[in-house]
Design an enzyme around this catalytic site. Structure first.
Site, short mmCIF file in Angstrom:
data_model
loop_
_atom_site.label_atom_id
_atom_site.label_comp_id
_atom_site.label_asym_id
_atom_site.label_seq_id
_atom_site.Cartn_x
_atom_site.Cartn_y
_atom_site.Cartn_z
N SER A 114 6.99 -80.70 61.58
CA SER A 114 7.54 -81.96 61.08
C SER A 114 8.04 -81.78 59.66
CB SER A 114 6.47 -83.07 61.19
OG SER A 114 7.04 -84.34 61.00
N GLU A 146 14.13 -80.64 66.67
CA GLU A 146 13.36 -81.76 67.22
C GLU A 146 13.28 -82.84 66.15
OE1 GLU A 146 9.91 -82.89 66.41
OE2 GLU A 146 10.13 -81.77 64.54
N HIS A 179 6.94 -83.31 68.22
CA HIS A 179 6.11 -84.51 68.25
C HIS A 179 5.79 -84.90 69.69
CE1 HIS A 179 7.91 -84.61 64.22
NE2 HIS A 179 6.87 -85.34 63.87
#
Length: 301
Positions: free
Chosen positions: A112, A206, A271
Site C-alpha cells: 500500500s 493495485e 488489498h
C-alpha cells in the site's frame, strides 16, 4: 542486491511509517509474528496515539527516525511496516539514506503506502524488497501469513506464484525486473527522486477506494510522463472498493492494452485476503496465459 533471509532468533523491527496502527489488530498479530521464532522490536510510532494530523502515526520526523533507527540497528534483519494508510512520502527526505547504506542490506516488507518506501529503497540503496501483507490489518489471514513467512525464511519455496483467479487480458509471456505496487503512490512519485520507470520491467499495479475516474487520471499521468516506456508486462491485483469490477477492468484494458504487452488481471495481491508476498527488484517471468509469475532466483540470499 538481495538482502539475507531471516533465521530463527533474528530481530524483526515493526514500524509505522504511515497511518496510526489499530491496537486491536496489532495485538492479534504479535503472537503470530513471535511464532516465527523472531525477536520483535516495536517502534515508538507503532503504539503511539495518532499524530497531528490524525491520519499519521506520528510527526514526519518521528516516523523517519523510527525507520532510520530500526534499519541502522545492527541486530535488525527485517523492517516490516505494521500498516499502510498515508504519510510515507512526507518523511522520505528526512531519512538518513547514507546511514542506511552504511548499515548494510536489510529486508523491507509492506505494501500500500509502503510502495513509496520500496521505491526509495530501490533508488537509494539498490535493494530488492517484499511487497507483502501487513500485520495490523484484517487481511493478515493464515494464507497471507504463511506466504510472508516463507518469503522471509524459505524464499526458494516462493519461486512460482499463481494467481488463483487470474484472467488473461492480453496473452503472452514477458521477462523483466518486477517493479510497481500501489497505483496512487506510483503516480504520486512522478517528478520525485524515487519515480523510477517501467523500462525492462514487469509491473505490479493495485489500489483501494479510488473511483474509476481517479484510476483513469493516475494511469494517464503515468502514461503521459513516459513512465511505462519500455514496459514488458503488467500484473493487476485487487481494486477493492474502486467501483464496479467490470468498469475497472474495462478502464485498465482501455488504458494499458494499447501498450501491447502481456497483461493479466485479478492476480490476487494487494488489498485483498490471502494476498501473496511478491518480491520487487528481482528478475521474473510473467505468463499471462497461465496466470503465473516465475522468479529466476529467491528474493533473499
Amino acid at each position: 542486491m538481495r538482502p539475507p533471509r531471516l533465521r530463527a532468533g533474528d530481530t524483526l523491527a515493526l514500524v509505522a511509517p504511515a497511518g496510526p496502527v489499530p491496537a486491536d489488530l496489532l495485538e492479534k498479530a504479535l503472537p503470530v509474528l513471535r511464532g516465527w521464532g523472531v525477536e520483535l522490536r516495536i517502534g515508538p510510532c507503532v503504539r503511539a496515539s495518532a499524530g497531528s494530523p490524525p491520519y499519521l502515526s506520528g510527526s514526519d520526523a518521528a516516523r523517519a527516525a523510527e525507520f532510520t533507527e530500526a534499519w541502522c540497528d545492527p541486530g535488525v534483519r527485517c523492517v516490516l511496516a505494521a500498516r499502510g494508510g498515508y504519510g510515507v512520502q512526507r518523511m522520505l527526505d528526512l531519512v538518513d539514506w547514507t546511514a542506511l547504506r552504511e548499515a548494510g542490506p536489510k529486508v523491507l516488507a509492506g505494501s500500500s503506502d509502503v510502495t513509496a518506501l520500496h521505491r526509495a529503497v530501490d533508488v537509494h540503496l539498490g535493494l530488492s524488497s517484499l511487497f507483502s501483507p501487513m500485520p495490523a490489518s484484517v487481511l493478515f489471514d493464515d494464507v497471507a501469513v504463511e506466504h510472508l513467512r516463507r518469503a522471509l525464511f524459505e524464499p526458494e519455496r516462493n519461486l512460482v506464484v499463481r494467481g488463483t483467479a487470474a484472467s488473461t487480458l492480453v496473452p503472452g509471456r514477458a521477462s523483466g525486473t518486477l517493479v510497481g505496487g500501489n497505483l496512487s503512490l506510483l503516480a504520486g512519485g512522478i517528478g520525485t527522486p524515487e519515480h523510477g520507470s517501467a523500462r525492462d520491467a514487469v509491473v505490479l499495479l493495485e489500489d483501494v477506494t479510488e473511483s474509476v475516474y481517479r484510476l483513469d487520471r493516475m494511469l494517464t499521468q503515468l502514461l503521459r510522463s513516459g513512465w511505462f516506456t519500455g514496459v514488458r508486462g503488467i500484473v493487476l491485483g485487487s481494486w477493492a472498493a474502486c467501483g464496479a469490477p467490470a468498469d475497472v477492468e474495462a478502464l485498465l484494458l482501455e488504458r494499458l492494452g494499447p501498450l501491447g504487452v502481456p497483461l493479466v488481471g485479478e492476480f490476487g495481491f494487494g488489498h485483498v485476503a490471502s494476498s501473496p508476498t511478491l518480491p520487487l527488484g528481482v528478475p521474473v517471468t510473467l505468463d499471462a496465459d497461465l496466470g503465473t509469475l516465475t522468479f529466476d532466483a529467491p528474493a533473499l540470499t
